[in-house]
Every structure is written in structure tokens, then in C-alpha cells.
Design a protein around this motif. Structure first.
Motif, PDB file in Angstrom:
ATOM      1  N   CYS A  26       7.856 -16.965 -32.301  1.00  0.00           N
ATOM      2  CA  CYS A  26       9.256 -16.524 -32.268  1.00  0.00           C
ATOM      3  C   CYS A  26       9.839 -16.517 -33.686  1.00  0.00           C
ATOM      4  O   CYS A  26       9.815 -17.538 -34.368  1.00  0.00           O
ATOM      5  CB  CYS A  26      10.067 -17.473 -31.371  1.00  0.00           C
ATOM      6  SG  CYS A  26      11.849 -17.191 -31.440  1.00  0.00           S
ATOM      7  N   PRO A  27      10.399 -15.390 -34.131  1.00  0.00           N
ATOM      8  CA  PRO A  27      10.995 -15.342 -35.474  1.00  0.00           C
ATOM      9  C   PRO A  27      12.153 -16.328 -35.653  1.00  0.00           C
ATOM     10  O   PRO A  27      12.533 -16.637 -36.784  1.00  0.00           O
ATOM     11  CB  PRO A  27      11.483 -13.902 -35.593  1.00  0.00           C
ATOM     12  CG  PRO A  27      10.656 -13.131 -34.624  1.00  0.00           C
ATOM     13  CD  PRO A  27      10.407 -14.071 -33.484  1.00  0.00           C
ATOM     14  N   LYS A  28      12.711 -16.808 -34.544  1.00  0.00           N
ATOM     15  CA  LYS A  28      13.786 -17.797 -34.634  1.00  0.00           C
ATOM     16  C   LYS A  28      13.282 -19.206 -34.340  1.00  0.00           C
ATOM     17  O   LYS A  28      14.096 -20.139 -34.233  1.00  0.00           O
ATOM     18  CB  LYS A  28      14.910 -17.442 -33.646  1.00  0.00           C
ATOM     19  CG  LYS A  28      15.591 -16.109 -33.926  1.00  0.00           C
ATOM     20  CD  LYS A  28      16.715 -15.873 -32.925  1.00  0.00           C
ATOM     21  CE  LYS A  28      17.353 -14.508 -33.117  1.00  0.00           C
ATOM     22  NZ  LYS A  28      18.367 -14.217 -32.076  1.00  0.00           N
ATOM     23  N   MET A  75      12.427 -20.679 -31.752  1.00  0.00           N
ATOM     24  CA  MET A  75      13.161 -21.309 -30.654  1.00  0.00           C
ATOM     25  C   MET A  75      12.271 -22.229 -29.828  1.00  0.00           C
ATOM     26  O   MET A  75      11.076 -21.993 -29.690  1.00  0.00           O
ATOM     27  CB  MET A  75      13.777 -20.244 -29.745  1.00  0.00           C
ATOM     28  CG  MET A  75      14.841 -19.418 -30.438  1.00  0.00           C
ATOM     29  SD  MET A  75      15.746 -18.347 -29.315  1.00  0.00           S
ATOM     30  CE  MET A  75      16.743 -19.537 -28.425  1.00  0.00           C
ATOM     31  N   PRO A 126      14.133 -17.640 -23.957  1.00  0.00           N
ATOM     32  CA  PRO A 126      14.360 -16.629 -24.981  1.00  0.00           C
ATOM     33  C   PRO A 126      15.829 -16.528 -25.389  1.00  0.00           C
ATOM     34  O   PRO A 126      16.709 -16.953 -24.656  1.00  0.00           O
ATOM     35  CB  PRO A 126      13.918 -15.340 -24.285  1.00  0.00           C
ATOM     36  CG  PRO A 126      14.247 -15.581 -22.844  1.00  0.00           C
ATOM     37  CD  PRO A 126      14.006 -17.049 -22.606  1.00  0.00           C
ATOM     38  N   CYS A 127      16.050 -15.941 -26.571  1.00  0.00           N
ATOM     39  CA  CYS A 127      17.421 -15.743 -27.032  1.00  0.00           C
ATOM     40  C   CYS A 127      18.062 -14.592 -26.260  1.00  0.00           C
ATOM     41  O   CYS A 127      17.425 -13.967 -25.408  1.00  0.00           O
ATOM     42  CB  CYS A 127      17.431 -15.463 -28.537  1.00  0.00           C
ATOM     43  SG  CYS A 127      16.778 -13.832 -29.006  1.00  0.00           S
ATOM     44  N   VAL A 168      16.791 -10.192 -26.516  1.00  0.00           N
ATOM     45  CA  VAL A 168      15.607  -9.497 -26.004  1.00  0.00           C
ATOM     46  C   VAL A 168      15.998  -8.084 -25.566  1.00  0.00           C
ATOM     47  O   VAL A 168      16.990  -7.894 -24.859  1.00  0.00           O
ATOM     48  CB  VAL A 168      15.009 -10.258 -24.799  1.00  0.00           C
ATOM     49  CG1 VAL A 168      13.695  -9.604 -24.383  1.00  0.00           C
ATOM     50  CG2 VAL A 168      14.807 -11.725 -25.125  1.00  0.00           C
ATOM     51  N   CYS A 223      11.061  -8.044 -28.710  1.00  0.00           N
ATOM     52  CA  CYS A 223      11.765  -9.032 -29.537  1.00  0.00           C
ATOM     53  C   CYS A 223      12.907  -8.366 -30.294  1.00  0.00           C
ATOM     54  O   CYS A 223      12.803  -7.209 -30.708  1.00  0.00           O
ATOM     55  CB  CYS A 223      10.768  -9.656 -30.515  1.00  0.00           C
ATOM     56  SG  CYS A 223      11.527 -10.744 -31.728  1.00  0.00           S
ATOM     57  N   GLU A 224      13.986  -9.122 -30.500  1.00  0.00           N
ATOM     58  CA  GLU A 224      15.143  -8.628 -31.251  1.00  0.00           C
ATOM     59  C   GLU A 224      14.778  -8.289 -32.691  1.00  0.00           C
ATOM     60  O   GLU A 224      15.394  -7.431 -33.321  1.00  0.00           O
ATOM     61  CB  GLU A 224      16.222  -9.726 -31.251  1.00  0.00           C
ATOM     62  CG  GLU A 224      17.395  -9.498 -32.164  1.00  0.00           C
ATOM     63  CD  GLU A 224      18.275 -10.738 -32.274  1.00  0.00           C
ATOM     64  OE1 GLU A 224      19.097 -10.936 -31.381  1.00  0.00           O
ATOM     65  OE2 GLU A 224      18.120 -11.512 -33.241  1.00  0.00           O
ATOM     66  N   VAL A 225      13.761  -8.964 -33.210  1.00  0.00           N
ATOM     67  CA  VAL A 225      13.480  -8.903 -34.642  1.00  0.00           C
ATOM     68  C   VAL A 225      12.288  -8.014 -34.979  1.00  0.00           C
ATOM     69  O   VAL A 225      12.285  -7.325 -36.001  1.00  0.00           O
ATOM     70  CB  VAL A 225      13.229 -10.327 -35.184  1.00  0.00           C
ATOM     71  CG1 VAL A 225      13.058 -10.306 -36.692  1.00  0.00           C
ATOM     72  CG2 VAL A 225      14.372 -11.256 -34.786  1.00  0.00           C
ATOM     73  N   CYS A 261       8.785 -10.255 -26.611  1.00  0.00           N
ATOM     74  CA  CYS A 261       9.343 -11.604 -26.792  1.00  0.00           C
ATOM     75  C   CYS A 261       8.322 -12.623 -26.299  1.00  0.00           C
ATOM     76  O   CYS A 261       7.808 -12.512 -25.175  1.00  0.00           O
ATOM     77  CB  CYS A 261      10.643 -11.732 -26.005  1.00  0.00           C
ATOM     78  SG  CYS A 261      11.255 -13.436 -25.909  1.00  0.00           S
ATOM     79  N   SER A 262       8.047 -13.617 -27.117  1.00  0.00           N
ATOM     80  CA  SER A 262       6.983 -14.574 -26.791  1.00  0.00           C
ATOM     81  C   SER A 262       7.346 -15.503 -25.636  1.00  0.00           C
ATOM     82  O   SER A 262       6.475 -16.181 -25.084  1.00  0.00           O
ATOM     83  CB  SER A 262       6.635 -15.406 -28.034  1.00  0.00           C
ATOM     84  OG  SER A 262       7.784 -16.091 -28.509  1.00  0.00           O
ATOM     85  N   PHE A 263       8.624 -15.553 -25.256  1.00  0.00           N
ATOM     86  CA  PHE A 263       9.032 -16.468 -24.177  1.00  0.00           C
ATOM     87  C   PHE A 263       8.977 -15.826 -22.790  1.00  0.00           C
ATOM     88  O   PHE A 263       9.070 -16.533 -21.796  1.00  0.00           O
ATOM     89  CB  PHE A 263      10.459 -16.986 -24.432  1.00  0.00           C
ATOM     90  CG  PHE A 263      10.500 -18.091 -25.453  1.00  0.00           C
ATOM     91  CD1 PHE A 263      10.323 -19.416 -25.073  1.00  0.00           C
ATOM     92  CD2 PHE A 263      10.685 -17.804 -26.791  1.00  0.00           C
ATOM     93  CE1 PHE A 263      10.332 -20.430 -26.012  1.00  0.00           C
ATOM     94  CE2 PHE A 263      10.705 -18.813 -27.738  1.00  0.00           C
ATOM     95  CZ  PHE A 263      10.527 -20.124 -27.350  1.00  0.00           C
TER      96      PHE A 263
HETATM   97  S1  SF4 Z   1      13.502 -11.978 -28.592  1.00  0.00           S
HETATM   98 FE1  SF4 Z   1      12.171 -13.729 -28.056  1.00  0.00          FE
HETATM   99  S2  SF4 Z   1      10.647 -13.855 -29.694  1.00  0.00           S
HETATM  100 FE2  SF4 Z   1      12.306 -12.549 -30.445  1.00  0.00          FE
HETATM  101  S3  SF4 Z   1      13.695 -13.924 -31.537  1.00  0.00           S
HETATM  102 FE3  SF4 Z   1      14.459 -13.833 -29.435  1.00  0.00          FE
HETATM  103  S4  SF4 Z   1      13.448 -15.528 -28.374  1.00  0.00           S
HETATM  104 FE4  SF4 Z   1      12.329 -15.210 -30.281  1.00  0.00          FE
END
Ligand code: SF4
Length: 342
Positions: A16-18, A20, A24-25, A28, A34-36, A41-43
Motif C-alpha cells: 500500500c502506498p500509504k 495502511m 482500504p482507504c 479506491v 489503487c488511488e495512487v 488495492c492490496s486490501f
Molecule cells: S487504494 Fe488501497 S492500496 Fe491504494 S493507497 Fe488506498 S488502501 Fe492503499
């Protein structure tokens, strides 16, 4: 948590780039991206991550805003002000004083560099406006966040809104290193320990939508007292989320975010919000009206009243980004909406 899930969680955090833990944040994408980065998204494959600490139970007198929410719905408003301008903050505060119950001084995608949270809060509270101060995990490590929380508690702010925050790569300062020492759930626990009223946000339709209420439950277990529901769209969608949370035992008041646009520029800014959902035709109706300002005010009042009809929703947050140069007229519009609702 079983050992295999624990290993999967460590992997998700590393990917996760954050960084966490309680992902997830809220960023998504609708397709699970992933937002980034252009990866899933890994979660998303994991079950909801349970809060692993104790709920902080520091005894404090019932905060004013919580007591108020028991009596009547509260009106919170994002304060439209130019970044790094004391004069702008103070003039905007003067426009809304007495018309809203508190102002949310939150994160801003177009202006990452802001006065420090406790300084902003002190400037606005000095004008007689209670502050619901936003705090994100992107810009400060846990020591700096704890210092801010101590300052905000000492200042007597109305509440602290705890968010993970957008990644630096998505804002106007991609040259800055993100921190993400904590995430929103862990920050809620730290805020509770500091003795302030704690709110968190949740996006009902954010993937995985079927587990967003569970994620809120864990934030409440960590210390959250209030949930801001990010632009949920229809009243039915808001009702479904609040009911689902209630079925999971979540017993906190909800504050529904209401989009406010009063001209084409502010409507365009709203469309840039991550995961924005609005009732069908909401922004188009404002943009095409002969008087977009009047139409935007009327639309916000109607949507707020509809959201407040949902049992469990005890407040609204008037949310939007003003057109550059229109901060004070936007503040006046927020005051008008606030007066109509209180
Ligand atoms: S979308 Fe998922 S992987 Fe990407 S920053 Fe948010 S929690 Fe982390």
C-alpha cells in the motif's frame, strides 16, 4: 486474526502506498484500482481488519457538539478561505459566525500547504466559530500528530476529524514525501486519548462497499464518536449505510456531507472529488439554472433536509470548494444555508 491473514495483512501494508494497517482507504477506484498507482488495492482481498487495541476510554465531560446532536441536528460547513491567509480565514469566519454550529477545517487537494491545524483552529475560534478540525496522516508522523492533538485539546476545539488523507502524488505538491506513520483508525485512537470529540469519514459506495460499514465499526472500536458520511448520493443509499452500520452495533451519530455549488467553477471543483456521488442531475440542475447561486443554495437546503430525515443522521456538513476569488460570497451562501437549516 489467524496467522495466514496476519501474513496477508503485512503484505497488503507493504504494497500500500500509504502503508495502511486498517485499509482500504477511501480512495479506491470504482474498479478496485489503487488511488495512487494503476494496480489493484492490496486490501480488497482481505477481510475487514479488526482494531487490535483497546478502545480509549478517557473520561471527559460530554463535548458540546455531541450534546447538541442529541437535541437537534447540527450544521457544519467547510470554511472557504485562501490558503495561508489569516485575513481570508478571519473574514470567512465572520461571515458564518452564528449561522452554523461549527466549521470543518479540512484537507484541501488544491492547496496542500496550509497553516498548521492548531494555528488555523486558533484563528477561527478567536472569531467565535467552533472548529471541527481536520487532521490527516499524510503530512505528519505520530509524534507531530500527537503534538497537534495536544494543542487542539488545549485550545478546546469542538472536535477533530481524523482522516488518512490523499497521497501527495494526487495533489499540488507531488515533490513532498508522504508520511503515513498512522492511518485514520489509529489516528482516531490517538485523538480519543487526547480527550477530544473524534470523528471519522466513510464512503458507503467505496470498494469494497459491502464492507465499509464493518470498517466504520472498527474505527468506532478504536475511538471514533461521530461518522461523516462522504457524499453518499441518494437518500436511500445513505439510509442503507446507516442501517447496515446500526445492524453491526455501530452506535454513533452520523453527519451527512451535502455538496454545495453556487457557480460553474465550484461545480467543476466538486466533480474532482474522489468517489463523489450525488443525486441524479444535482450539479447539472445548478449549472443550467438562470441563477446558479440561488439554485445551488436551494438544492443544498433540499438535499440536507432529505438526508436529515434518515434516522441516525444528526447533522450535515456543507461541503465544497469555492471558485478562486469567491471565498467570501461562498461563505455567505453557506451562512444562508445554515440559517435555513437551524
Ligand atoms: S487504494 Fe488501497 S492500496 Fe491504494 S493507497 Fe488506498 S488502501 Fe492503499
Amino acid at each position: 486474526m489467524t496467522p495466514s491473514v496476519d501474513v496477508d495483512l503485512q503484505h497488503a501494508t507493504r504494497a500500500c502506498p500509504k502503508s495502511m494497517t486498517y485499509g482500504p482507504c477511501g480512495g479506491v477506484g470504482d474498479d478496485g484500482t489503487c488511488e495512487v498507482a494503476p494496480v489493484p488495492c492490496s486490501f480488497l482481498p482481505l477481510p475487514t481488519v479488526r482494531w487490535s487495541g483497546a478502545r480509549e476510554s478517557r473520561t471527559v465531560p460530554e463535548p458540546h457538539l455531541l450534546a447538541l446532536m442529541r437535541q437537534r441536528p447540527v450544521v457544519v460547513a467547510d470554511l472557504p478561505a485562501v490558503a495561508l491567509s489569516r485575513d481570508s480565514l478571519e473574514r470567512a469566519a465572520d461571515r458564518v459566525v452564528g449561522a452554523v454550529d461549527a466549521v470543518l477545517l479540512g484537507d484541501h487537494g488544491a492547496a496542500r500547504v496550509q497553516f498548521s491545524p492548531s494555528y488555523r483552529a486558533s484563528l477561527v475560534q478567536a472569531r467565535g466559530v467552533p472548529v471541527w478540525q481536520g487532521l490527516n496522516c499524510r503530512d505528519r508522523n505520530r509524534v507531530a500528530l500527537e503534538g497537534e492533538l495536544a494543542g487542539l485539546a488545549d485550545l478546546g476545539v469542538g472536535a477533530v476529524h481524523c482522516v488518512t488523507g490523499d497521497h501527495t502524488l494526487t495533489g499540488d505538491r507531488p515533490d513532498a514525501q508522504p508520511v503515513f506513520d498512522l492511518d485514520s483508525t489509529a489516528l482516531a485512537a490517538a485523538a480519543k486519548a487526547a480527550g477530544v470529540l473524534v470523528s471519522v469519514g466513510e464512503t458507503p459506495h467505496g470498494p469494497p462497499a459491502q464492507r465499509r460499514a464493518e470498517r466504520l465499526r472498527e474505527k468506532v472500536r478504536a475511538g471514533a464518536d461521530v461518522c461523516f458520511v462522504n457524499h453518499a448520493g441518494s437518500v436511500e443509499a445513505l439510509r442503507a449505510f446507516v442501517e447496515e452500520a446500526g445492524d453491526l452495533g455501530v452506535d454513533v451519530p452520523f453527519v451527512a456531507c451535502v455538496a454545495v455549488a453556487t457557480d460553474p467553477g465550484s461545480a467543476a471543483q466538486l466533480r474532482r472529488f474522489t468517489s463523489l456521488r450525488l443525486p441524479a442531475g444535482y450539479l447539472a440542475g445548478i449549472e443550467s439554472a438562470p441563477d446558479p447561486r440561488r439554485a445551488g443554495i436551494a438544492a443544498a437546503i433540499a438535499l440536507a433536509q432529505a438526508y436529515l430525515s434518515v434516522p441516525g443522521v444528526r447533522g450535515v456538513d456543507l461541503s465544497g470548494v469555492p471558485t478562486a476569488g469567491a471565498e467570501l460570497t461562498t461563505a455567505a451562501a453557506l451562512a444562508e444555508i445554515g440559517c435555513a437549516l437551524t
